[in-house]
Design an enzyme around this catalytic site. Sequence first.
Site, PDB file in Angstrom:
ATOM      1  N   ARG A  35       0.816  -1.222   0.000  1.00 38.74           N
ATOM      2  CA  ARG A  35       0.000   0.000   0.000  1.00 38.74           C
ATOM      3  C   ARG A  35       0.848   1.270   0.000  1.00 38.74           C
ATOM      4  O   ARG A  35       0.434   2.289  -0.556  1.00 38.74           O
ATOM      5  CB  ARG A  35      -0.948  -0.010   1.198  1.00 38.74           C
ATOM      6  CG  ARG A  35      -2.061  -1.007   0.976  1.00 38.74           C
ATOM      7  CD  ARG A  35      -2.973  -1.105   2.148  1.00 38.74           C
ATOM      8  NE  ARG A  35      -4.190  -1.819   1.773  1.00 38.74           N
ATOM      9  CZ  ARG A  35      -5.096  -2.216   2.622  1.00 38.74           C
ATOM     10  NH1 ARG A  35      -4.951  -1.963   3.909  1.00 38.74           N
ATOM     11  NH2 ARG A  35      -6.174  -2.853   2.209  1.00 38.74           N
ATOM     12  N   LYS A 197     -19.210 -17.707  -0.158  1.00 38.02           N
ATOM     13  CA  LYS A 197     -20.668 -17.549  -0.079  1.00 38.02           C
ATOM     14  C   LYS A 197     -21.300 -16.824  -1.250  1.00 38.02           C
ATOM     15  O   LYS A 197     -20.765 -15.822  -1.726  1.00 38.02           O
ATOM     16  CB  LYS A 197     -21.002 -16.774   1.194  1.00 38.02           C
ATOM     17  CG  LYS A 197     -20.716 -17.559   2.451  1.00 38.02           C
ATOM     18  CD  LYS A 197     -21.120 -16.760   3.647  1.00 38.02           C
ATOM     19  CE  LYS A 197     -21.058 -17.633   4.896  1.00 38.02           C
ATOM     20  NZ  LYS A 197     -21.396 -16.870   6.085  1.00 38.02           N
ATOM     21  N   GLY A 353     -11.331  -9.046  -2.763  1.00 40.94           N
ATOM     22  CA  GLY A 353     -11.316 -10.168  -1.824  1.00 40.94           C
ATOM     23  C   GLY A 353     -10.135 -11.086  -1.988  1.00 40.94           C
ATOM     24  O   GLY A 353      -9.037 -10.668  -2.339  1.00 40.94           O
ATOM     25  N   GLY A 376     -12.897  -4.440  -0.215  1.00 47.55           N
ATOM     26  CA  GLY A 376     -14.282  -3.975  -0.067  1.00 47.55           C
ATOM     27  C   GLY A 376     -14.642  -2.908  -1.080  1.00 47.55           C
ATOM     28  O   GLY A 376     -15.745  -2.914  -1.644  1.00 47.55           O
TER      29      GLY A 376
HETATM   30  P1  AMP Z   1     -14.357 -14.765  -0.459  1.00 48.67           P
HETATM   31  O1  AMP Z   1     -13.717 -13.937   0.628  1.00 48.67           O
HETATM   32  O2  AMP Z   1     -15.832 -14.698  -0.481  1.00 48.67           O
HETATM   33  O3  AMP Z   1     -13.712 -14.493  -1.790  1.00 48.67           O
HETATM   34  O4  AMP Z   1     -14.083 -16.279  -0.070  1.00 48.67           O
HETATM   35  C1  AMP Z   1     -12.809 -16.792  -0.042  1.00 48.67           C
HETATM   36  C2  AMP Z   1     -12.785 -18.050   0.755  1.00 48.67           C
HETATM   37  O5  AMP Z   1     -13.599 -19.034   0.151  1.00 48.67           O
HETATM   38  C3  AMP Z   1     -11.410 -18.637   0.846  1.00 48.67           C
HETATM   39  O6  AMP Z   1     -10.962 -18.555   2.170  1.00 48.67           O
HETATM   40  C4  AMP Z   1     -11.596 -20.085   0.417  1.00 48.67           C
HETATM   41  O7  AMP Z   1     -10.937 -21.007   1.254  1.00 48.67           O
HETATM   42  C5  AMP Z   1     -13.087 -20.282   0.523  1.00 48.67           C
HETATM   43  N1  AMP Z   1     -13.563 -21.364  -0.348  1.00 48.67           N
HETATM   44  C6  AMP Z   1     -13.335 -21.510  -1.650  1.00 48.67           C
HETATM   45  N2  AMP Z   1     -13.879 -22.660  -2.104  1.00 48.67           N
HETATM   46  C7  AMP Z   1     -14.460 -23.259  -1.053  1.00 48.67           C
HETATM   47  C8  AMP Z   1     -15.157 -24.503  -0.870  1.00 48.67           C
HETATM   48  N3  AMP Z   1     -15.379 -25.316  -1.889  1.00 48.67           N
HETATM   49  N4  AMP Z   1     -15.598 -24.793   0.358  1.00 48.67           N
HETATM   50  C9  AMP Z   1     -15.374 -23.960   1.389  1.00 48.67           C
HETATM   51  N5  AMP Z   1     -14.723 -22.794   1.289  1.00 48.67           N
HETATM   52  C10 AMP Z   1     -14.262 -22.443   0.082  1.00 48.67           C
END
Ligand code: AMP
Length: 395
Positions: A35, A197, A353, A376
Amino acid sequence: MKTVEDFNFKGKKALIRVDFNVPLNDQLEVTDTTRIEAAKPTIIKVLEDGGSCILMSHLGRPKAKENEFSLRHILSKTAEILGVTVKFAEDCIGSAAEEAAQALQPGEILLLENLRYHDQEQQGDSNFAEQLATLGDVYVNDAFGTAHRAHASTAIIAKFFPENKCFGLLLASEIKNVRKVLEEGKSPVTAIIGGAKVSSKITVIENILAKIDHLIVGGGMAFTFIKAQGGNIGSSLVEEDKQELALEILEKAKAKNVRVHLPIDVITADSFSEFATTDSEPADAIPAGWMGLDAGEKTRQQFADIIAESKTILWNGPVGVFEMEPFAQGTIAIGNAIAKATENGAFSLVGGGDSVAAVKQFGFENNVSYVSTGGGAMLEMLEGKTLPGIQAILE
Ligand code: AMP
């Protein structure tokens, strides 16, 4: 869009909101300088014009004035990166800041103490913003990481510089690169949306549907779609209450002629652990007690083929639990495919992310067109929101 390039800072004091919210270790040393380095071009431009810089930032989430959140800890690293001595003011407002700002000579840099030592910063307090504003002649916002916050130093302050406000080079390039995907993206445009999610990515998906040709859904969130379509997902991650929504997204995509690609096969595990026993199964026929933690081989190939044909690529979110070695292959395959497509002339943006962490971890950083610096803030831009920090400069 006015940037520092549109100003001559000779003899002027630029009051620059930077995002120096960097990680520190137990010894209070900076462990990641990304940063600080990202703000360098803006700072150098002002200095080369013959101006001076007053840098303001937050660090962490202090409740009071705890020493561990003092920006003093990043002073020497900042000086080292910028190649210039950096002065320090013990407070961001009041006599300490005013005297230091007044004494500042062309070519010099002053770093102010943590803005969040004052509650008024996050409250977006106008009086506090006005006190900050007295310190400089031109307000520059280069803090992309906080551009989605309507805080005193990121947005409210701009009204005290009706003519003399502009974007720093980092913030300007973040905006330009999102526009390259969402407004000027050459077809075929492919978005790869992964992560844990569906709920955290719904608004992004809804906003980009009108702008893309292919939607690749990977990671944990894919299972909500697969279950909603009647698949057996074992004990894979699922948001039961989002199944309806997943089907609606698929309908909307169809109506907009967007081709949606879900995993066909997955790497399964008998527990959420890097020491788990693993297997490979069709994504919609996962045995009870097993969970899908990464994209399978056929899926990787299929995703890579689509990416190879794309001219514009947006990647947000890993397609597996990349933090655990046995489940990183899918995410690495996506990175490889994007790197190859980029080499062949596609424009690729990674942002919002955990995909940024993955890109850095696996060394794809220099093989994609642009890696965003704000999690974010990038997500909100992809959601189609106007960020307060950007709006305040445009007004
Ligand atoms: P995000 O912050 O929403 O981009 O989510 C990222 C997180 O999703 C990472 O820490 C990954 O470990 C998790 N992730 C990716 N694929 C899976 C999966 N199949 N089951 C559980 N967690 C997952």
